[in-house]
Enzyme design. Structure first.
Site, short mmCIF file in Angstrom:
data_model
loop_
_atom_site.label_atom_id
_atom_site.label_comp_id
_atom_site.label_asym_id
_atom_site.label_seq_id
_atom_site.Cartn_x
_atom_site.Cartn_y
_atom_site.Cartn_z
N GLY A 12 -5.07 0.00 -6.32
CA GLY A 12 -4.68 0.57 -5.06
C GLY A 12 -3.44 0.78 -4.95
O GLY A 12 -2.72 1.25 -6.03
N PHE A 13 -2.51 1.06 -3.67
CA PHE A 13 -1.03 1.55 -3.70
C PHE A 13 -0.31 0.47 -4.55
O PHE A 13 0.48 0.69 -5.46
CB PHE A 13 -0.65 1.51 -2.49
CG PHE A 13 -1.24 2.49 -1.75
CD1 PHE A 13 -0.91 3.75 -2.08
CD2 PHE A 13 -2.26 2.40 -0.66
CE1 PHE A 13 -1.48 4.92 -1.13
CE2 PHE A 13 -2.58 3.25 -0.06
CZ PHE A 13 -2.32 4.60 -0.04
N GLY A 14 -0.66 -0.91 -4.30
CA GLY A 14 0.15 -1.81 -5.05
C GLY A 14 0.13 -2.20 -6.60
O GLY A 14 1.03 -1.79 -7.37
N GLU A 170 -6.59 7.02 15.20
CA GLU A 170 -6.87 8.16 14.40
C GLU A 170 -8.19 8.51 14.42
O GLU A 170 -8.53 9.85 14.59
CB GLU A 170 -6.08 7.97 13.04
CG GLU A 170 -4.72 7.93 13.03
CD GLU A 170 -3.90 7.43 11.77
OE1 GLU A 170 -2.79 7.44 11.60
OE2 GLU A 170 -4.97 6.90 11.07
N ASP A 299 -2.41 -6.49 0.21
CA ASP A 299 -3.36 -7.05 1.08
C ASP A 299 -3.77 -8.49 0.60
O ASP A 299 -4.51 -9.26 1.30
CB ASP A 299 -4.57 -6.15 1.53
CG ASP A 299 -4.06 -5.08 2.57
OD1 ASP A 299 -3.07 -5.38 3.22
OD2 ASP A 299 -4.81 -4.21 2.55
#
Length: 413
Positions: A12-14, A170, A299
């Site tokens: 993921g992003f991390g 959203e 997370d």
């Protein structure tokens, strides 16, 4: 001298930020993920509402790291960590040895002890989740077109989104635009005013992490789209035919969950202390207490700032923590993590968004343009940036949603 072996669990992003930060390091980097792609999760709701296709917001991990000679990618599911032997246990492949380990395993949906709701109120954390929700929404519209029972038809045209955070806001705004503007011209019996979109939040207001003034503006903006907002209303029951909210039964076939998340099983793998959401309690340098060679980020980690507040579960946090863990590995010393807060963004629909940069707070068209620019910029790869930008421009000019595909058996629920 042998180069240190760095294992990263999760792309993921991390995890991806950590791998990239180690590109010039004298280390052997192994990135492990059960999927072969990196996903830009903040735009998953647009896949779920037929605004974008899955490939527009995802890219193969191997393609992203193809130029990084010290990195390899392993497609497998992690089922445990051997802390004493320093090995990552895989479901199918051989264990992967490490000298340093970075856990970036992300989060999954939390139904606050009511896991039976998951079947009837799916959330969106993966591409499979998003396409399943898209199918559910589009099938409801198709069935409503030919339904003769007015009560049943209204249930098909009622869409309930649970959770008033950025994802819920959203999602509700996107469904309202889809059902009221984008598809109404394609149907003969569904008009822009037939559909009903509900946004249900147990707390006192929407966007609880934003300033009160921006929360109020978001409320007005989403109500202008025709969304009915219910705040301070806890959900009591969810079935395939209705949702019960504060003693009121609302007939609906489509409920979407955006209310809560819980961490991956990483704390169980490590047999370490965790918070109520299952996130690993980490030290100020992001390492697991008692195991300085293991980092938990994003997370997966519960990191409390010096002011006593936990960091939010957003992409900038994960990316900064991933780079910080990598720097410590390269430098060979412990350094406390300092989060730089660049602000928060949430969009409600076209020309409607809020942005909180601390002293600077924006709303309306300017915030919407900032939101669009930021999300295009942070996509992985120039192709995705170009395609998403072109899709948004086309949708802005025509209200068309080009990814309205119902996959799978249309007869099944």
């Amino acid at each position: 001298m042998n180069r240190p072996r760095v294992a990263i669990v999760g792309a993921g992003f991390g995890g991806l930020a950590a791998a990239r930060a180690l590109a010039r390091a004298k280390a052997e980097v192994t990135l492990i993920d059960r999927r072969n792609h990196h996903l830009f999760q903040p735009l998953l709701y647009q896949v779920a509402t037929a605004g974008l296709s899955p490939a527009d917001i995802a890219a193969p991990i191997r393609s992203i790291l193809r130029g990084q000679e010290n990195a390899r990618v392993v497609l497998d599911n992690v089922i445990g960590i051997d802390r004493e032997g320093r090995r990552v246990i895989l479901e199918e492949g051989r264990p992967i040895a490490y000298d340093r380990l970075i856990l970036a395993t992300g989060a999954r949906h939390s139904y606050f002890g009511r896991d039976e709701w998951a079947e009837h109120a799916p959330g969106i954390k993966t591409i499979d989740d998003a396409t399943a929700v898209r199918r559910k929404v589009l099938l409801a519209l198709e069935r409503a077109e030919t339904e003769t029972d007015p009560v049943r038809r209204q249930a098909l045209l009622t869409f309930a989104v649970i959770g008033g955070g950025p994802t819920g806001v959203e999602m509700a705004g996107a469904i309202a635009e889809l059902a009221r503007r984008s598809v109404s011209k394609d149907f003969r019996s569904i008009t822009p005013h037939c559909s009903r979109v509900l946004l249900i939040e147990a707390g006192p207001r929407l966007l609880g992490g934003f300033a009160d003034r921006l929360s109020e503006k978001a409320l007005r903006a989403i109500e202008e789209l025709g969304v009915t907002v219910l705040t301070g209303k806890p959900v009591e029951a969810i079935t395939d035919r209705h949702v019960d909210v504060a003693g009121i039964r609302i007939p609906t076939d489509t409920v979407i969950w955006a209310a809560g998340v819980q961490a991956s099983p990483a704390s169980t793998w490590l047999d370490s202390l965790a918070d109520r959401a299952g996130r690993v309690l980490v030290r100020q340098d992001l390492t697991v207490p008692g195991y300085p060679e293991i980092f938990a980020i994003g997370d997966t980690a519960s990191f409390v700032r010096q002011d006593g507040r936990p960091l939010p579960g957003i992409a900038p946090v994960a990316k900064q923590q991933g780079r910080h863990a990598a720097r410590q590995i390269v430098r060979g010393r412990s350094e406390p993590f300092r989060y730089r807060d660049y602000g928060s963004l949430a969009t409600i629909g076209r020309h409607r968004a809020v942005a909180d940069f601390g002293r600077l707070r924006l709303s309306g068209t300017l915030a919407w343009l900032v939101w669009c620019t930021a999300h295009i910029f942070f996509l992985a790869g120039y192709r995705n940036r170009l395609i998403v930008g072109a899709n948004w421009l086309w949708n802005y000019l025509t209200f068309e949603r080009g990814a309205r595909l119902i996959t799978g058996d249309a007869k099944s629920r």
